[in-house]
Design a protein around this motif. Structure first.
Motif, PDB file in Angstrom:
ATOM      1  N   PRO A 204       7.588   8.686  -0.606  1.00  0.00           N
ATOM      2  CA  PRO A 204       8.821   9.375  -0.985  1.00  0.00           C
ATOM      3  C   PRO A 204       9.722   8.506  -1.853  1.00  0.00           C
ATOM      4  O   PRO A 204      10.736   8.974  -2.355  1.00  0.00           O
ATOM      5  CB  PRO A 204       9.477   9.695   0.352  1.00  0.00           C
ATOM      6  CG  PRO A 204       8.963   8.670   1.289  1.00  0.00           C
ATOM      7  CD  PRO A 204       7.588   8.300   0.812  1.00  0.00           C
ATOM      8  N   ARG A 205       9.349   7.239  -2.037  1.00  0.00           N
ATOM      9  CA  ARG A 205      10.122   6.330  -2.884  1.00  0.00           C
ATOM     10  C   ARG A 205       9.542   6.317  -4.299  1.00  0.00           C
ATOM     11  O   ARG A 205       8.324   6.263  -4.496  1.00  0.00           O
ATOM     12  CB  ARG A 205      10.117   4.916  -2.316  1.00  0.00           C
ATOM     13  CG  ARG A 205      10.984   3.960  -3.134  1.00  0.00           C
ATOM     14  CD  ARG A 205      11.242   2.654  -2.429  1.00  0.00           C
ATOM     15  NE  ARG A 205      12.157   1.831  -3.213  1.00  0.00           N
ATOM     16  CZ  ARG A 205      12.607   0.637  -2.863  1.00  0.00           C
ATOM     17  NH1 ARG A 205      12.213   0.112  -1.707  1.00  0.00           N
ATOM     18  NH2 ARG A 205      13.444  -0.033  -3.631  1.00  0.00           N
ATOM     19  N   ASP A 206      10.423   6.346  -5.284  1.00  0.00           N
ATOM     20  CA  ASP A 206      10.020   6.297  -6.687  1.00  0.00           C
ATOM     21  C   ASP A 206       9.492   4.901  -7.005  1.00  0.00           C
ATOM     22  O   ASP A 206      10.202   3.902  -6.843  1.00  0.00           O
ATOM     23  CB  ASP A 206      11.227   6.635  -7.572  1.00  0.00           C
ATOM     24  CG  ASP A 206      10.867   6.766  -9.042  1.00  0.00           C
ATOM     25  OD1 ASP A 206       9.694   6.548  -9.399  1.00  0.00           O
ATOM     26  OD2 ASP A 206      11.769   7.089  -9.841  1.00  0.00           O
ATOM     27  N   LEU A 207       8.265   4.814  -7.482  1.00  0.00           N
ATOM     28  CA  LEU A 207       7.624   3.538  -7.763  1.00  0.00           C
ATOM     29  C   LEU A 207       7.630   3.177  -9.247  1.00  0.00           C
ATOM     30  O   LEU A 207       7.077   2.145  -9.628  1.00  0.00           O
ATOM     31  CB  LEU A 207       6.170   3.560  -7.256  1.00  0.00           C
ATOM     32  CG  LEU A 207       5.976   3.952  -5.785  1.00  0.00           C
ATOM     33  CD1 LEU A 207       4.493   3.942  -5.435  1.00  0.00           C
ATOM     34  CD2 LEU A 207       6.768   3.043  -4.861  1.00  0.00           C
ATOM     35  N   ASP A 208       8.272   3.996 -10.081  1.00  0.00           N
ATOM     36  CA  ASP A 208       8.203   3.789 -11.526  1.00  0.00           C
ATOM     37  C   ASP A 208       8.755   2.436 -11.963  1.00  0.00           C
ATOM     38  O   ASP A 208       8.258   1.842 -12.924  1.00  0.00           O
ATOM     39  CB  ASP A 208       8.951   4.900 -12.271  1.00  0.00           C
ATOM     40  CG  ASP A 208       8.159   6.193 -12.330  1.00  0.00           C
ATOM     41  OD1 ASP A 208       6.946   6.151 -12.030  1.00  0.00           O
ATOM     42  OD2 ASP A 208       8.745   7.237 -12.668  1.00  0.00           O
ATOM     43  N   ARG A 209       9.791   1.957 -11.306  1.00  0.00           N
ATOM     44  CA  ARG A 209      10.435   0.709 -11.724  1.00  0.00           C
ATOM     45  C   ARG A 209       9.946  -0.506 -10.955  1.00  0.00           C
ATOM     46  O   ARG A 209      10.503  -1.601 -11.093  1.00  0.00           O
ATOM     47  CB  ARG A 209      11.952   0.835 -11.578  1.00  0.00           C
ATOM     48  CG  ARG A 209      12.560   1.901 -12.495  1.00  0.00           C
ATOM     49  CD  ARG A 209      14.074   1.913 -12.394  1.00  0.00           C
ATOM     50  NE  ARG A 209      14.670   2.912 -13.269  1.00  0.00           N
ATOM     51  CZ  ARG A 209      15.974   3.135 -13.390  1.00  0.00           C
ATOM     52  NH1 ARG A 209      16.834   2.405 -12.663  1.00  0.00           N
ATOM     53  NH2 ARG A 209      16.429   4.059 -14.201  1.00  0.00           N
TER      54      ARG A 209
END
Length: 362
Positions: free
Chosen positions: A80-85
């Motif tokens: 559920p956490r954005d991993l893009d950065r």
């Protein structure tokens, strides 16, 4: 006293010889591995952790390795956490949920490469969940448990000890970042992280054969720093509000109930997104609660009451030597979770007064 019957199902660790020699007096089983719980005494271990430096055998923090062309696709489906950065040298705290938004684990994700990650898991069979998704969708990825055993260096003198063994480059590591640092003929992932508020590092030891050589090197290098074998301290972690999966949160709870809502930010349609967002307004949430009077060891949740009605439960409780009070972590209903709310706790020794605090103690 009963002891744990020897079995391959309860595994020793690459550091077990050092732990035994250091006088481990109490242990538990975590991810089917021995986890030290007490050496000298709870209070003495706690005081030493806050004053000096300890070496913790936390091999039980097993890794779920994910590698291959579809590694990132798989992680985006379960996170559920954005991993893009996420940077190449970064560690991410990543709530792990089921399709209804319930917590399956609260691992730390370590990015080794764009196609290679370790999921450092708490006590649960999360490996099987990840493997099941990969197999069901025939993803081009390998999921397995590698021969990686974390060793934590915790306490106010941790930087000094690490610099002696790995060089001053260790001091430069930022929080939840890592560097690969040399030891003998290999390198280890060394992250600034750990399960205490005293600061320190976790060394991801690849290869069981390096376990005792590293242990012995650290112990010898830290003799004048009063280094000791240690372990996670319940007293210190409750003071700092560090949650324990299986104790303070289970599959019944969502990240929002556990105060982890800031890690729910992925824009993708991950597994459990609809179920989780449907529960985005929690009716109960983790709170620090101070308890009066004498309390026994807690082996099951204690009901929290207001005017005789249950309004939550205490999940972990202990006496704090530094603060001179009983500190606890509790799941409290919205109606009574505000700081200053006066409650009662039903303990095996009887009812005890309690009050919700505005923040954890450290």
């Amino acid at each position: 006293m009963a002891t744990i019957f020897p079995s391959r199902r309860v595994r020793r660790t690459p550091f077990s010889a050092g732990v035994d020699a250091a006088g481990m007096s109490v242990c538990t089983v975590y991810n089917r591995m021995i986890l030290p719980s007490v050496f000298a005494s709870e209070d003495e271990d706690y005081r030493h952790l806050k004053s000096h430096v300890q070496v913790w055998d936390v091999s039980c923090e097993r890794q779920v390795a994910v590698r291959g062309p579809d590694a990132r696709r798989l992680l985006d489906m379960i996170s559920p956490r954005d991993l893009d950065r996420m940077a190449p040298d970064q560690c991410y705290y990543m709530p792990a949920i089921d399709r209804d938004g319930g917590m399956l684990n609260d691992p730390v994700l370590v990015k080794l490469a764009e196609d290679h990650y370790w999921i450092s898991v708490a006590d649960s069979d999360y490996l099987h969940y990840v493997l099941g998704i990969a197999d069901a969708l025939a993803l081009d990825v390998r999921v397995w448990e590698p021969d990686v055993s974390p060793l934590a260096i915790q306490g106010p003198k941790a930087d000094d000890l690490m610099a002696r063994v790995f060089g001053d480059e260790a001091r430069e590591i930022r929080f939840f970042r890592y560097k690969r640092l040399a030891f003998q003929d290999t390198t280890f992932v060394v992250a600034r992280s750990g399960y205490s508020k005293q600061g320190g590092f976790e060394i991801y030891v690849e290869g069981s054969g390096y376990g005792m050589p590293l242990w012995d090197t650290l112990m010898k290098a830290g003799e004048d720093l009063e280094v000791r074998a240690g372990c996670p301290s319940t007293k210190e972690r409750v003071e700092g509000g560090l949650l324990s999966y299986g104790n303070d949160m289970t599959r019944e709870n969502t990240p929002f109930e556990c105060g982890l809502g800031k890690f729910v930010n992925s824009p993708r349609d991950y597994i459990g997104k609809a179920g989780l967002l449907a529960r985005a307004e929690p009716v109960q949430q983790i709170r620090p609660v101070e308890i009066g009077g004498e309390i026994p060891p807690i082996t099951a949740p204690w009901p929290l009451l207001a005017d005789g009605r249950k309004v939550g439960q205490v999940t972990t409780a202990t006496r704090s030597p530094d603060f001179g009070v009983n500190v606890s972590i509790a799941m409290v209903d919205r109606s009574h979770w505000d700081a200053g709310s006066a409650l009662e706790v039903e303990t095996p020794l009887g009812m005890r007064p309690a009050v919700v605090k505005s923040k954890f103690w450290i």
